[in-house]
Motif scaffolding. Structure first.
Motif, PDB file in Angstrom:
ATOM      1  N   ASN A  79      61.822 -16.439  59.972  1.00 25.73           N
ATOM      2  CA  ASN A  79      62.059 -16.737  58.567  1.00 25.73           C
ATOM      3  C   ASN A  79      60.735 -17.055  57.874  1.00 25.73           C
ATOM      4  OD1 ASN A  79      65.148 -16.806  58.386  1.00 25.73           O
ATOM      5  ND2 ASN A  79      64.732 -18.108  60.165  1.00 25.73           N
ATOM      6  N   ASP A  80      60.674 -16.833  56.558  1.00 29.09           N
ATOM      7  CA  ASP A  80      59.413 -16.977  55.838  1.00 29.09           C
ATOM      8  C   ASP A  80      58.926 -18.414  55.764  1.00 29.09           C
ATOM      9  OD1 ASP A  80      59.215 -14.302  55.437  1.00 29.09           O
ATOM     10  OD2 ASP A  80      59.549 -14.340  53.272  1.00 29.09           O
ATOM     11  N   MET A  81      59.823 -19.367  55.939  1.00 31.24           N
ATOM     12  CA  MET A  81      59.411 -20.764  55.999  1.00 31.24           C
ATOM     13  C   MET A  81      59.787 -21.311  57.372  1.00 31.24           C
ATOM     14  SD  MET A  81      59.978 -21.960  52.006  1.00 31.24           S
ATOM     15  CE  MET A  81      59.042 -23.464  52.178  1.00 31.24           C
ATOM     16  N   GLY A  82      60.501 -22.425  57.437  1.00 30.67           N
ATOM     17  CA  GLY A  82      60.778 -23.032  58.730  1.00 30.67           C
ATOM     18  C   GLY A  82      62.135 -22.678  59.293  1.00 30.67           C
ATOM     19  N   GLY A  83      62.489 -23.414  60.358  1.00 35.98           N
ATOM     20  CA  GLY A  83      63.766 -23.184  61.005  1.00 35.98           C
ATOM     21  C   GLY A  83      64.894 -23.955  60.336  1.00 35.98           C
ATOM     22  N   ILE A  84      64.852 -25.305  60.461  1.00 31.38           N
ATOM     23  CA  ILE A  84      65.892 -26.177  59.924  1.00 31.38           C
ATOM     24  C   ILE A  84      65.234 -27.165  58.971  1.00 31.38           C
ATOM     25  CG2 ILE A  84      67.589 -27.953  60.470  1.00 31.38           C
ATOM     26  CD1 ILE A  84      68.032 -26.575  63.160  1.00 31.38           C
ATOM     27  N   SER A  85      65.747 -27.266  57.754  1.00 27.77           N
ATOM     28  CA  SER A  85      65.218 -28.183  56.746  1.00 27.77           C
ATOM     29  C   SER A  85      66.310 -29.173  56.352  1.00 27.77           C
ATOM     30  CB  SER A  85      64.741 -27.399  55.524  1.00 27.77           C
ATOM     31  OG  SER A  85      64.345 -28.270  54.484  1.00 27.77           O
ATOM     32  N   LEU A  86      66.039 -30.472  56.561  1.00 32.27           N
ATOM     33  CA  LEU A  86      67.001 -31.539  56.290  1.00 32.27           C
ATOM     34  C   LEU A  86      66.414 -32.431  55.209  1.00 32.27           C
ATOM     35  CD1 LEU A  86      67.832 -32.355  60.018  1.00 32.27           C
ATOM     36  CD2 LEU A  86      69.018 -30.747  58.506  1.00 32.27           C
ATOM     37  N   LEU A  87      67.016 -32.417  54.018  1.00 33.82           N
ATOM     38  CA  LEU A  87      66.432 -33.076  52.860  1.00 33.82           C
ATOM     39  C   LEU A  87      67.409 -34.048  52.200  1.00 33.82           C
ATOM     40  CD1 LEU A  87      64.884 -29.950  51.041  1.00 33.82           C
ATOM     41  CD2 LEU A  87      63.848 -31.331  52.856  1.00 33.82           C
ATOM     42  N   GLU A  88      66.882 -35.134  51.702  1.00 38.38           N
ATOM     43  CA  GLU A  88      67.502 -35.987  50.692  1.00 38.38           C
ATOM     44  C   GLU A  88      68.737 -36.764  51.124  1.00 38.38           C
ATOM     45  OE1 GLU A  88      65.048 -36.176  48.590  1.00 38.38           O
ATOM     46  OE2 GLU A  88      66.026 -35.563  46.728  1.00 38.38           O
ATOM     47  N   GLY A  89      69.103 -36.763  52.411  1.00 33.80           N
ATOM     48  CA  GLY A  89      70.264 -37.572  52.759  1.00 33.80           C
ATOM     49  C   GLY A  89      71.098 -37.067  53.914  1.00 33.80           C
ATOM     50  N   VAL A  90      70.474 -36.464  54.917  1.00 35.72           N
ATOM     51  CA  VAL A  90      71.193 -36.006  56.106  1.00 35.72           C
ATOM     52  C   VAL A  90      71.196 -37.143  57.118  1.00 35.72           C
ATOM     53  CG1 VAL A  90      71.283 -34.313  57.955  1.00 35.72           C
ATOM     54  CG2 VAL A  90      70.513 -33.626  55.672  1.00 35.72           C
ATOM     55  N   SER A  91      72.363 -37.700  57.403  1.00 40.05           N
ATOM     56  CA  SER A  91      72.457 -38.851  58.294  1.00 40.05           C
ATOM     57  C   SER A  91      73.616 -38.690  59.271  1.00 40.05           C
ATOM     58  CB  SER A  91      72.655 -40.141  57.492  1.00 40.05           C
ATOM     59  OG  SER A  91      71.511 -40.454  56.734  1.00 40.05           O
ATOM     60  N   SER A  92      73.503 -39.391  60.404  1.00 44.29           N
ATOM     61  CA  SER A  92      74.548 -39.400  61.429  1.00 44.29           C
ATOM     62  C   SER A  92      75.002 -37.982  61.755  1.00 44.29           C
ATOM     63  CB  SER A  92      75.740 -40.257  60.964  1.00 44.29           C
ATOM     64  OG  SER A  92      75.322 -41.578  60.697  1.00 44.29           O
ATOM     65  N   SER A  93      74.030 -37.124  62.001  1.00 40.11           N
ATOM     66  CA  SER A  93      74.301 -35.708  62.246  1.00 40.11           C
ATOM     67  C   SER A  93      73.683 -35.274  63.566  1.00 40.11           C
ATOM     68  CB  SER A  93      73.766 -34.869  61.077  1.00 40.11           C
ATOM     69  OG  SER A  93      74.499 -35.165  59.894  1.00 40.11           O
ATOM     70  N   ILE A  94      74.013 -34.060  64.005  1.00 44.45           N
ATOM     71  CA  ILE A  94      73.620 -33.585  65.330  1.00 44.45           C
ATOM     72  C   ILE A  94      72.991 -32.206  65.212  1.00 44.45           C
ATOM     73  CG2 ILE A  94      74.448 -32.924  67.619  1.00 44.45           C
ATOM     74  CD1 ILE A  94      76.754 -34.923  67.238  1.00 44.45           C
ATOM     75  N   ILE A  95      71.809 -32.068  65.807  1.00 50.51           N
ATOM     76  CA  ILE A  95      71.128 -30.781  65.887  1.00 50.51           C
ATOM     77  C   ILE A  95      70.853 -30.535  67.366  1.00 50.51           C
ATOM     78  CG2 ILE A  95      69.110 -29.450  65.214  1.00 50.51           C
ATOM     79  CD1 ILE A  95      70.046 -32.502  63.195  1.00 50.51           C
ATOM     80  N   ARG A  96      71.568 -29.619  67.997  1.00 48.33           N
ATOM     81  CA  ARG A  96      71.440 -29.473  69.452  1.00 48.33           C
ATOM     82  C   ARG A  96      71.611 -28.017  69.884  1.00 48.33           C
ATOM     83  NH1 ARG A  96      77.047 -32.805  70.423  1.00 48.33           N
ATOM     84  NH2 ARG A  96      78.483 -31.231  69.598  1.00 48.33           N
ATOM     85  N   ASN A  97      70.976 -27.721  71.000  1.00 45.94           N
ATOM     86  CA  ASN A  97      71.121 -26.412  71.652  1.00 45.94           C
ATOM     87  C   ASN A  97      70.700 -25.256  70.762  1.00 45.94           C
ATOM     88  OD1 ASN A  97      71.962 -27.065  74.229  1.00 45.94           O
ATOM     89  ND2 ASN A  97      74.127 -26.701  73.861  1.00 45.94           N
ATOM     90  N   ASN A  98      69.746 -25.486  69.867  1.00 51.22           N
ATOM     91  CA  ASN A  98      69.280 -24.404  69.007  1.00 51.22           C
ATOM     92  C   ASN A  98      67.973 -23.832  69.546  1.00 51.22           C
ATOM     93  OD1 ASN A  98      71.218 -24.682  66.624  1.00 51.22           O
ATOM     94  ND2 ASN A  98      70.416 -26.765  66.805  1.00 51.22           N
ATOM     95  N   LEU A  99      67.808 -22.523  69.399  1.00 50.56           N
ATOM     96  CA  LEU A  99      66.549 -21.843  69.697  1.00 50.56           C
ATOM     97  C   LEU A  99      65.892 -21.512  68.369  1.00 50.56           C
ATOM     98  CD1 LEU A  99      64.510 -20.396  71.538  1.00 50.56           C
ATOM     99  CD2 LEU A  99      65.997 -18.385  71.466  1.00 50.56           C
ATOM    100  N   ILE A 100      64.724 -22.119  68.125  1.00 53.66           N
ATOM    101  CA  ILE A 100      64.026 -21.987  66.847  1.00 53.66           C
ATOM    102  C   ILE A 100      62.632 -21.448  67.153  1.00 53.66           C
ATOM    103  CG2 ILE A 100      63.227 -23.226  64.807  1.00 53.66           C
ATOM    104  CD1 ILE A 100      65.353 -25.398  65.522  1.00 53.66           C
ATOM    105  N   PHE A 101      62.343 -20.204  66.755  1.00 51.05           N
ATOM    106  CA  PHE A 101      61.072 -19.614  67.149  1.00 51.05           C
ATOM    107  C   PHE A 101      60.589 -18.582  66.137  1.00 51.05           C
ATOM    108  CE2 PHE A 101      64.066 -16.474  68.654  1.00 51.05           C
ATOM    109  CZ  PHE A 101      63.384 -15.255  68.673  1.00 51.05           C
ATOM    110  N   ASN A 102      59.285 -18.356  66.142  1.00 47.60           N
ATOM    111  CA  ASN A 102      58.673 -17.261  65.390  1.00 47.60           C
ATOM    112  C   ASN A 102      58.868 -17.392  63.887  1.00 47.60           C
ATOM    113  OD1 ASN A 102      57.100 -14.817  65.832  1.00 47.60           O
ATOM    114  ND2 ASN A 102      58.837 -13.672  65.008  1.00 47.60           N
TER     115      ASN A 102
END
Length: 436
Positions: free
Chosen positions: A219-242
């Motif tokens: 992707n032209d920017m990043g993989g995962i972007s969490l902004l302005e109020g992401v709480s009590s959440s789960i980010i797991r088992n992801n492959l983020i590359f290139n």
């Protein structure tokens, strides 16, 4: 037969309306596959909870700016309304504004569509706002500005086995909330690639955002972007590359819009992900990717009075080229973070593993001793089967399986570890770091 197949999928419609490119609105009949409708509107007016709409194969480029517009359409918990492509047939919704529109709706399921835009490069593959209990399965969204745009008062949304790619002006998936927060959003087993910004971004308040088993690359920017109020959440088992920028971003900012405000981003679990930051932009236009971090914290607000404390980073593999594993742009946030049982590797060496504020740089040993909450990490090449900075334009060549002597094997802890890996294989015994 079709009925048994639908039942096998868990769909039990009471009536079925068929739509086909060679159908006829004047003769269409419910439950008659030989008398399909041609357009969406006459079917929309007839739908009740428990119905299904099945599109036959073909390209639907004549349905207007919103191909399937489900505004104010509601099923019930025991009788959802189902929209799907006929099994084994390719249904392409080719439209300017949105292939699927969901607005103030609940209990709907969408399965098997391709949302394309050959007319220009704008619009959204899926457009959704103010919705509850919606399911998206097996959707491909491409050639729009955003693959999947959704915002405001979203609850109990499941998106699985979808692909969002080549949406060139914005994100593959862009979810958010302004004055009305979201909850219980799940994105799993999806692929997001070659989008114009991040693979996925959530902007605004949400609790129980679950991002799992996704592949996010190129992707032209990043993989995962969490902004302005992401709480009590789960980010797991992801492959983020290139990707061209960071792997995962936690950020706050001020806005001129009164309804866009920064909120705390606390108590998130980031576990068993594999983040690989290469040297080159995916399109080969430069080496700017090489200096980005795997994890980035940034509070760009003037007040600096919100929290990003209590986040957990566990069992991850974090590989960078020249960038640090953790970039903490203000001297806070990492102070309360649990960082344990990760495999960290920087091609440029172990002398820069974390930047703290704008000036302080920590090598791996100093990072390990930063607090009692940072422990059991190792700085080693994870020994992946076949990865190369030279694969930037051919991401299909990457093979992130572990070699037999990989330090990621058995390095994880069972604490809050997912029971399966990104492929669905059981994690038996000692947990491997990363998504495999």
């Amino acid at each position: 037969n079709l009925t048994n197949f639908l039942n096998y999928l868990g769909y039990n419609p009471e009536r079925i309306f068929y739509i086909a490119t060679d159908g006829d609105d004047s003769t269409g009949e419910a439950d008659n596959i030989n008398k399909p409708y041609k357009t969406w509107k006459p079917v929309d007016s007839l739908l009740q909870p428990g119905d299904a709409v099945i599109f036959r194969g073909g390209t639907y480029d004549y349905l207007g700016n919103y191909a399937i517009d489900c505004s104010n359409l509601n099923g019930t918990e025991d009788k959802p309304i189902i929209f799907m492509a006929y099994p084994g047939e390719k249904v392409i919704l080719d439209t300017l504004s949105a292939g699927i529109q969901v607005w103030e709706s609940n209990y709907l399921t969408f399965d098997g569509f391709v949302s394309d835009n050959t007319k220009d490069e704008w619009g959204n593959g899926i457009n959704m706002h103010f919705a509850d209990n919606i399911i998206f399965r097996n959707i491909e969204a491409k050639h729009h500005s955003i693959g999947f745009k959704a915002a405001q008062d979203l609850h109990n949304i499941l998106t699985e086995n979808c692909v969002f790619h080549d949406n060139i002006y914005s994100h593959g998936v862009y979810w958010g909330a302004r004055d009305l927060p979201n909850s219980n959003l799940i994105l799993r087993n999806c692929i997001m690639y070659r989008n114009g910004r991040h693979g996925i971004q959530h902007n605004g308040r949400v609790t129980n955002l679950v991002l799992e088993n996704n592949i996010i690359h190129s992707n032209d920017m990043g993989g995962i972007s969490l902004l302005e109020g992401v709480s009590s959440s789960i980010i797991r088992n992801n492959l983020i590359f290139n990707n061209n920028k960071q792997g995962i971003i936690f950020a706050l900012y001020d806005s001129s819009y009164s309804t866009i405000k920064p909120y705390d981003q606390t108590n998130n679990l980031v576990a068993n992900n594999l983040i690989w930051i290469g040297k080159y932009y995916w399109d080969g236009s430069g080496t700017g990717a090489s200096d980005h971090a795997a994890i980035d914290f940034n509070d760009a607000t003037a007040a600096q009075n919100k929290s990003m404390d209590g986040n957990i980073f566990r069992n991850n593999i974090l590989v960078t080229y020249n960038g640090v594993a953790f970039r903490v742009r203000q001297k806070k946030f990492i102070d309360t973070a649990i960082v344990e049982n990760n495999v960290i590797y920087r091609v440029g060496g172990s002398d820069k593993v974390m930047t703290y504020g704008e000036e302080d740089t920590y090598d791996f040993d100093a990072f390990q001793n930063f607090s009692d909450l940072i422990k059991n990490n190792v700085f080693q090449d994870p020994k992946l089967t076949d990865v190369s900075v030279d694969y930037y334009s051919t991401p299909e060549k990457f093979n992130f399986d572990y070699l037999s002597d990989s330090p990621a094997i058995d390095h994880g802890t069972t604490t809050e570890a997912p029971l399966t890996d990104i492929r669905g294989n059981s994690r038996i015994g000692n947990v491997d770091a990363g998504c495999y």
